[in-house]
Design an enzyme around this catalytic site. Structure first.
Site, short mmCIF file in Angstrom:
data_model
loop_
_atom_site.label_atom_id
_atom_site.label_comp_id
_atom_site.label_asym_id
_atom_site.label_seq_id
_atom_site.Cartn_x
_atom_site.Cartn_y
_atom_site.Cartn_z
N LYS B 9 0.83 -1.21 0.00
CA LYS B 9 0.00 0.00 0.00
C LYS B 9 0.87 1.27 0.00
O LYS B 9 1.96 1.29 0.58
CB LYS B 9 -0.85 -0.03 1.27
N LYS B 14 7.55 1.28 1.80
CA LYS B 14 8.29 0.42 0.86
C LYS B 14 9.65 1.00 0.52
O LYS B 14 10.63 0.29 0.45
CB LYS B 14 7.51 0.23 -0.46
N LYS B 40 6.67 9.19 -8.29
CA LYS B 40 7.11 10.13 -7.24
C LYS B 40 8.64 10.17 -7.12
O LYS B 40 9.19 11.08 -6.51
CB LYS B 40 6.55 9.70 -5.88
N ASP B 125 -0.06 0.16 -5.40
CA ASP B 125 -0.98 -0.88 -5.78
C ASP B 125 -0.74 -1.24 -7.23
O ASP B 125 -0.36 -0.41 -8.03
CB ASP B 125 -2.41 -0.39 -5.65
#
Ligand code: SF4
Lengths: 346, 270
Positions: B9, B14, B40, B125
């Site tokens: 998520k 991460k 990003k 996702d």
């Protein structure tokens, strides 16, 4: 759309939304159409349109330009490519520019409206196509006709008749036109505007002046409705199909226009009789349709015609062809009967 | 060569986990390539001393793919970890998924995809085929799910299981789930919950990483925890993770849960 892959069943009028819209807008001769998407979407349509023009004896390259999107445009959005292409096309001073979108730009979500609104110089008209989102070939045709009609102002009535949505990709488009104008002339009527076939942007102004709109086929009813609400013009659905189609067409036009058509109908009936007489040698022959036309309307018209000339249906008989698009008027019917005679007595 | 991908998520950590894992792997003597797959482009930042490196997609946009060289897109960060950021379009335009695919093809062409281990840090996702790309085509063969005990992040992890299960059914696919990393929010019984979730989806909990202030401090100092405070307990967690990842050979096809089952599982641990 036909799902029968036999070559004899392929139909030019069953492509994607884009093909449908292009078959209309490219008939406005002083305009340029920009297809926003990868080059391929334009290319195969370009080929189809120019091949059709050639077949119909008027070789012409369709005025089509692609924004020719590449992978970077897909990743970062194709708006710049559209803007660049529109500016370039604008330099040629066209009467109008039509902008059509394809599957991929609908997927990546370009804001086509924003880019088109920012352009100045000539009208830039977005025709909803959107490839897979747009639906069918027919939806493309309808959307294009409505987008073009939006360019017309209302004008003083001139008592003539518009032909709406002729199938520009069919082989017999000019013969069919000739047949319909012949019938109209029997009632003392003439054609005001072929909307849209081989016209200029200026001519579109006449659209609202007609007393009647004759739709090429019933699938154009949304266009008929739109024109009716815009200009108050009544419409009838469909060119005359098959035997006896002519007399019912005449009767319907006469009724809608408030003309007495009895005389014209009687004369046309007599011509139908003469036509059948010319093919009396076919009576009693056994036939079956091969391939079976995908369109039920075409099947019904062909069966009706076969019965009227006295043909028998039998699996052991001769295979006779039936066109994907049913024959228009007496001329179309006669052409088909000649083909059957050739198939039977070959 | 091992090729692993971290999925989970958005906001679950991460990038922090990937960067610390890469740093630990490198210190353990492995040659490491980390590829950030999120527009990003903040995946490799802590490995690059806070620097936002140019992204593959930005360079492709500016110069065209043919004018981009490997030197333009591969940067060497902490302890020799090679860093790449895929980048992507501006939010709301174009197709980021296609951008990921284009990036991988370019890196492949460059011969960049080498080393003892490649760590793919993938966007939150799997929203479309483009983001499933690292799992497809044999790029990321071992998928690690990063999740906390929160329902929403378990829900995302479960969704990724669905993607892996679907992709694993393709004839040539080698994509498997390799384990679940619990990046904790420090909820009660969180480790147990995530371990149970991992078991239910036919995998295992490979590492529990508690929430720790050191991570924030390291980030403010523009470093991974490994670099900022190698003696900390948190750094040890990442080193443990690195060791386990290198040893791990437990690759399975996941069995995603039904939503109701996932919810009742979470309820048992409240
Ligand atoms: S618009 Fe879509 S369906 Fe039509 S030609 Fe292009 S890709 Fe094909």
């Amino acid at each position: 759309m036909t799902s029968n892959p036999l070559p004899a069943s392929t139909c030019r009028t069953a492509g994607c939304t884009l093909t449908g819209a292009l078959s209309v807008v490219t008939q406005v001769t002083d305009t340029v159409t920009v297809v926003h998407g990868p080059g391929g979407c334009t290319h195969h349509n370009f080929s189809l349109l120019s091949a059709t023009a050639l077949d119909n004896g008027r070789p012409a390259l369709p005025p089509l330009v692609s924004t020719d999107l590449r992978e970077t445009d897909i990743v970062f959005g194709g708006e710049e490519a559209l803007d660049r292409t529109l500016t370039r096309v604008m330099n040629g001073n066209p009467g109008a520019i039509f902008v059509l979108s394809t599957c991929i730009v609908e997927t990546i979500g370009d804001d086509i409206e924003k880019i088109c609104q920012a352009q100045q110089g000539c009208p830039v008209i977005i025709v909803p196509t959107a490839g897979f989102l747009g639906g069918s070939f027919q939806a493309g045709v309808n959307n294009a006709l409505i987008a073009l009609a939006a360019m017309a102002e209302s004008s003083a009535p001139n008592g003539r008749v518009n032909l709406i949505g002729e199938k520009n990709l069919e082989y017999e488009v000019e013969e069919n036109y000739a047949e319909v104008s012949r019938l109209l002339s029997l009632l003392g009527l003439s054609v005001n505007l072929r909307f849209v076939r081989n016209i200029t942007t200026d001519e579109i102004a006449r659209l609202g002046a007609a007393r009647l709109n004759v739709l090429r086929d019933p699938a154009l009813i949304p266009v008929g409705e739109y024109l009716n609400s815009r200009f108050g013009t009544p419409y009838i659905t469909g060119f005359p199909i098959g035997l006896s189609g002519n007399s019912s067409f005449l009767a319907e036009v006469a009724k809608t226009c408030g003309i007495n058509g009895t005389d014209a109908v009687t004369r046309e009936r007599a011509r139908e009789g003469e036509l059948l007489e010319k093919f009396h040698d076919l009576a009693g022959e056994g036939v079956f349709f091969s391939p079976l036309p995908p369109d039920p309307e075409g099947r019904i018209a062909a069966r009706d015609l076969a019965r009227n000339v006295g043909l028998r249906f039998s699996d052991q008989g001769n295979p006779v062809p039936v066109p994907v698009i049913p024959p228009v008027g007496l001329a179309g019917t006669e052409r088909l009967l000649h083909r059957w005679r050739r198939a039977i007595f070959a | 060569m091992k090729q692993i991908a971290l999925y989970g998520k958005g906001g679950i950590g991460k990038s922090t986990t990937s960067a610390n894992l890469s740093a630990a792997l490198s210190l353990a003597g492995h040659s490491v390539l980390q590829i950030g797959c999120d527009p990003k482009r903040d995946s490799t930042r802590m490995l690059m001393a806070g620097r936002l490196i140019p992204t593959v997609m930005d360079l492709v946009r500016e110069r065209g793919a043919s004018a981009v060289t490997p030197q333009d897109v591969v940067f060497t960060g902490f302890h020799g970890v090679r860093c790449v950021e895929a980048g992507g379009p501006e939010p709301g335009v174009g197709c980021a998924g296609r951008g990921i695919i284009a990036t991988f093809q370019l890196l492949e062409k460059f011969g960049t995809l080498t080393g003892d281990i490649i760590v793919y840090d993938v966007l939150g996702d799997v929203v479309c085929g483009g983001f499933a790309m690292p799992m497809r085509e044999g790029y990321a063969q071992e998928v690690y799910l990063v999740t906390s005990g929160e329902l929403m992040s378990l829900y995302a992890a479960n969704n990724i299981c669905k993607a892996i299960q679907r992709l694993a059914a393709r004839p040539k696919s080698r994509c498997r789930i390799a384990g679940v990393i619990c990046n904790a929010k420090n909820m009660p019984r969180e480790e147990e919950l995530v371990a149970e979730f991992a078991r239910r989806v036919n995998s295992h909990l490979i590492q529990y990483i508690p929430r720790d202030r050191t991570v924030q401090l390291a980030e403010l100092d523009r470093k991974t925890v490994i670099e900022y405070d190698p003696a900390s307990e948190q750094a040890q967690r990442y080193r443990d993770l690195a060791a386990r990842v290198m040893e791990n050979s437990r690759l399975t096809i996941p069995t995603p849960l039904e939503i109701d089952d996932l919810e009742s599982l979470a309820r048992q641990y409240v």
